[in-house]
Enzyme design. Structure first.
Site, PDB file in Angstrom:
ATOM      1  N   LYS A 169       2.885  48.657  99.954  1.00 14.22           N
ATOM      2  CA  LYS A 169       3.642  47.263 100.667  1.00 14.22           C
ATOM      3  C   LYS A 169       4.714  47.761 101.561  1.00 14.22           C
ATOM      4  CE  LYS A 169       7.513  45.224 100.530  1.00 14.22           C
ATOM      5  NZ  LYS A 169       7.363  44.617 101.969  1.00 14.22           N
ATOM      6  N   CYS A 278      17.259  57.885 108.228  1.00  8.44           N
ATOM      7  CA  CYS A 278      18.125  58.161 107.170  1.00  8.44           C
ATOM      8  C   CYS A 278      18.848  59.544 107.257  1.00  8.44           C
ATOM      9  CB  CYS A 278      17.260  58.327 105.697  1.00  8.44           C
ATOM     10  SG  CYS A 278      15.813  59.223 106.118  1.00  8.44           S
ATOM     11  N   GLU A 378      26.522  53.858 105.699  1.00  8.34           N
ATOM     12  CA  GLU A 378      25.387  54.178 106.463  1.00  8.34           C
ATOM     13  C   GLU A 378      25.294  53.032 107.598  1.00  8.34           C
ATOM     14  OE1 GLU A 378      21.426  53.584 104.896  1.00  8.34           O
ATOM     15  OE2 GLU A 378      20.857  55.641 105.992  1.00  8.34           O
TER      16      GLU A 378
HETATM   17  P1  NAD Z   1      14.957  48.161 102.661  1.00  6.96           P
HETATM   18  O1  NAD Z   1      15.642  48.686 101.556  1.00  6.96           O
HETATM   19  O2  NAD Z   1      15.650  46.730 103.246  1.00  6.96           O
HETATM   20  O3  NAD Z   1      13.516  47.944 102.657  1.00  6.96           O
HETATM   21  C1  NAD Z   1      12.630  48.616 102.329  1.00  6.96           C
HETATM   22  C2  NAD Z   1      11.311  48.545 101.649  1.00  6.96           C
HETATM   23  O4  NAD Z   1      11.683  47.599 100.278  1.00  6.96           O
HETATM   24  C3  NAD Z   1      10.798  46.951 102.602  1.00  6.96           C
HETATM   25  O5  NAD Z   1       9.249  47.227 102.383  1.00  6.96           O
HETATM   26  C4  NAD Z   1      11.222  45.913 101.758  1.00  6.96           C
HETATM   27  O6  NAD Z   1      10.392  44.609 101.835  1.00  6.96           O
HETATM   28  C5  NAD Z   1      11.264  46.300 100.247  1.00  6.96           C
HETATM   29  N1  NAD Z   1      12.214  45.636  99.456  1.00  6.96           N
HETATM   30  C6  NAD Z   1      13.220  44.720  99.670  1.00  6.96           C
HETATM   31  N2  NAD Z   1      13.812  44.358  98.639  1.00  6.96           N
HETATM   32  C7  NAD Z   1      12.687  44.490  97.667  1.00  6.96           C
HETATM   33  C8  NAD Z   1      12.924  44.410  96.070  1.00  6.96           C
HETATM   34  N3  NAD Z   1      13.948  43.305  95.545  1.00  6.96           N
HETATM   35  N4  NAD Z   1      11.918  44.733  95.739  1.00  6.96           N
HETATM   36  C9  NAD Z   1      11.002  45.802  95.906  1.00  6.96           C
HETATM   37  N5  NAD Z   1      11.036  46.020  97.342  1.00  6.96           N
HETATM   38  C10 NAD Z   1      12.037  45.412  98.050  1.00  6.96           C
HETATM   39  O7  NAD Z   1      15.416  49.095 103.805  1.00  6.96           O
HETATM   40  P2  NAD Z   1      14.836  48.978 105.433  1.00  6.96           P
HETATM   41  O8  NAD Z   1      15.878  48.240 106.075  1.00  6.96           O
HETATM   42  O9  NAD Z   1      13.469  48.339 105.556  1.00  6.96           O
HETATM   43  O10 NAD Z   1      14.920  50.301 106.060  1.00  6.96           O
HETATM   44  C11 NAD Z   1      16.392  51.087 106.380  1.00  6.96           C
HETATM   45  C12 NAD Z   1      16.893  51.759 105.034  1.00  6.96           C
HETATM   46  O11 NAD Z   1      15.766  52.662 104.593  1.00  6.96           O
HETATM   47  C13 NAD Z   1      18.050  52.560 105.499  1.00  6.96           C
HETATM   48  O12 NAD Z   1      19.144  52.667 104.400  1.00  6.96           O
HETATM   49  C14 NAD Z   1      17.385  53.862 105.438  1.00  6.96           C
HETATM   50  O13 NAD Z   1      18.219  55.201 105.108  1.00  6.96           O
HETATM   51  C15 NAD Z   1      16.439  54.125 104.443  1.00  6.96           C
HETATM   52  N6  NAD Z   1      15.409  55.227 104.638  1.00  6.96           N
HETATM   53  C16 NAD Z   1      15.380  56.451 103.926  1.00  6.96           C
HETATM   54  C17 NAD Z   1      14.658  57.397 104.105  1.00  6.96           C
HETATM   55  C18 NAD Z   1      14.557  58.370 103.391  1.00  6.96           C
HETATM   56  O14 NAD Z   1      13.470  59.177 103.199  1.00  6.96           O
HETATM   57  N7  NAD Z   1      15.502  58.754 102.770  1.00  6.96           N
HETATM   58  C19 NAD Z   1      13.623  57.333 105.353  1.00  6.96           C
HETATM   59  C20 NAD Z   1      13.753  56.190 106.160  1.00  6.96           C
HETATM   60  C21 NAD Z   1      14.727  55.069 105.895  1.00  6.96           C
END
Ligand code: NAD
Length: 471
Positions: A169, A278, A378
């Site tokens: 997803k 991140c 962040e």
């Molecule tokens: P997000 O957590 O909002 O969403 C990530 C994914 O989770 C999306 O596909 C979203 O649709 C899904 N999601 C949202 N709510 C959900 C739920 N209740 N249940 C299951 N899935 C759900 O993050 P974002 O805004 O897309 O990305 C930015 C964030 O990602 C930042 O906090 C960043 O630090 C993090 N990030 C971490 C890494 C790492 O490797 N540590 C890498 C890139 C980004």
């Protein structure tokens, strides 16, 4: 306008049962460029059933067969790398130079997985027993928008290496990128059902993956808030979870570092991917007695980073992914001023002439203390906080005074000294003297930056369950 009205289930592009439409907006202009029909719970269940049906045969494929599949996936992604890069620039706003790296990196997920597989031991002798590492089952893969191809390809490559099947997803905001990467992966001709890709909302498709009993493992990259929700939801069916979450990475410049080299690198560490990373080095820790030198260098270097149309080759910073993300970053810049930090470069508002898109002024604060919210939370945009320290011990203490622990950076003329400092930092990775990446070294966070590791041997083990045979 691009219309995306299919999801990928059981080796075919099919019309989803879900009917909700989600708009895709070009972040450079804020114009509508596409619409995606989102999948729902029923679509997710169909994808899970297809992955479950494919698992028995796929789980017993040989290493040679899996290497063959990974090679075909690599070839299929490389073949369309220019298109992949162009779509990432259009839909996400990544500058061409960065998007090109991401595309390359996504393809290499498959070739790196081949390298890991070649020497990986699925059967080990432990004590007087034989330990067999068996694939876990169906993996649920949930990814964010900030480098979509790399997360999809990296996690899928590891699932395939392990003999797991997958339901993916991606972020609903990356549907145009998802469409083209799915076409590439389809082209590789893997057995139907081995991977399935469902566009949809997190609280619908993501939540169904999290609760469904036929998902054995979740590999999630995204925010810490959502990661915690997934961990809570996954425990009911005792899913294995790998969570790659947020960060607030410290970048320590020791007093003997070459600042002419370390400061430009620090700016790249903070502003790479327009700060939407991140691993961004968002807290720059500098010796107090060299602050003036640091300020002069930062003031000279930041304007050299061109903000503008991401399709232009010279652009270093593009727009942020969405208006929501733009507003969030503006709030943090405002907050930094209110908290008493000093604006060295940048500030609120759009850079001149770039008012139509989600462009932010690259912003650097000095006079930041580690208790300010801009130093603790962040931000996910090009905002850097400079914090001073008096002793090496204090620098380490500030670096570790965070709820995160994903990555850290240390610069010093003396590598042994930098290694000593690195040994005291609580982070999954500490990068010394530069911005190197090692695709075989484990990647993941201490503390609230996550659970588990990805890449190489550690990443592969996370898709396997050890079974001991004791005679
Ligand atoms: P997000 O957590 O909002 O969403 C990530 C994914 O989770 C999306 O596909 C979203 O649709 C899904 N999601 C949202 N709510 C959900 C739920 N209740 N249940 C299951 N899935 C759900 O993050 P974002 O805004 O897309 O990305 C930015 C964030 O990602 C930042 O906090 C960043 O630090 C993090 N990030 C971490 C890494 C790492 O490797 N540590 C890498 C890139 C980004």
């Amino acid at each position: 306008m691009k219309i995306i009205d299919k999801i990928y289930v059981n080796g075919e592009f099919i019309t989803p049962h879900g009917t909700e439409i989600f708009d895709l907006i070009n972040p450079t202009t804020n114009e509508l460029i596409g619409q995606v029909t989102l999948g729902d719970e029923e679509d997710t269940r169909k994808a899970i059933a297809s992955a479950k049906a494919a698992f028995p045969a796929f789980s017993i494929t040989t290493v040679e067969e899996r290497i063959g599949y990974l090679q075909r996936l690599y070839d299929a992604v490389v073949k369309r790398s220019d298109e992949l890069t162009a779509v990432m620039t259009l839909e996400y706003g990544a500058p061409q130079q960065f998007a090109g790296l991401i595309t390359d990196y996504a393809a290499k997920s498959f070739s790196n997985a081949i390298e890991t597989l070649k020497t990986f031991e699925f059967v080990r002798k432990v004590g007087s027993s034989t330990v067999i590492l068996e694939p876990l089952g169906v993996a649920g893969i949930i990814t964010p928008w900030n480098a979509s191809y790399t997360f999809i390809c990296g996690k899928l490559a590891t699932a395939i290496s392990a003999g797991c099947t997958a339901v993916i997803k991606p972020s609903e905001m990356s549907a145009m990128q998802t469409q083209i990467i799915t076409e590439c992966l389809h082209e590789a001709g893997l057995p139907a059902g081995v991977f399935n890709i469902v566009n949809g909302l997190g609280e619908v498709v993501g939540a169904e993956i999290t609760s469904h009993p036929d998902i054995a493992k979740i590999s999630f990259t995204g925010s810490t808030v959502v990661g915690k929700m997934i961990a809570r939801g996954a425990v009911d069916t005792m899913k294995r979870v790998t969570l790659e979450l947020g960060g607030k990475s410290p970048n320590i410049l020791l007093d003997d570092a070459d600042f002419n080299q370390a400061i430009p690198q620090a700016i790249i560490a903070a502003f790479g991917n327009t700060g939407q990373a991140c691993i961004a080095g968002t807290r720059l820790l500098v010796p107090e007695n060299r602050l003036e030198e640091v300020k002069a260098l930062v003031k000279a270097i930041v304007p050299q980073f061109k903000v503008g149309d991401p399709a232009e080759a010279a652009t270093a910073l593009g727009p942020l992914v969405s208006k929501k993300q733009y507003d969030r970053v503006q709030q943090y810049i405002k907050l930094g001023v209110e908290e008493g930090a000093e604006l060295l470069v940048g500030g609120e508002g759009h850079p001149e002439g770039l008012e139509a898109g989600n462009f932010v002024k690259p912003t650097v604060f000095t006079g930041v203390t580690n208790d300010m919210r801009i130093a603790r939370e962040e931000i996910f945009g090009p905002v850097l906080s400079i914090i001073t320290y008096q002793t090496e011990e204090e620098a380490i203490a500030i670096a570790n005074d965070t709820s995160y622990g994903l990555q850290a950076y240390v610069s010093s003329a003396d590598v042994e000294r930098a290694k000593r400092v690195a040994s005291k930092i609580n982070a999954g990775r500490v990068v010394i003297n530069g911005l190197n990446h090692d695709p075989f070294a484990p990647f993941g966070g201490f503390k609230q930056s996550g659970i588990g590791r990805e890449y190489g041997v550690y990443g592969l083990e996370a898709y396997l369950e050890p079974k001991a045979i004791i005679i």
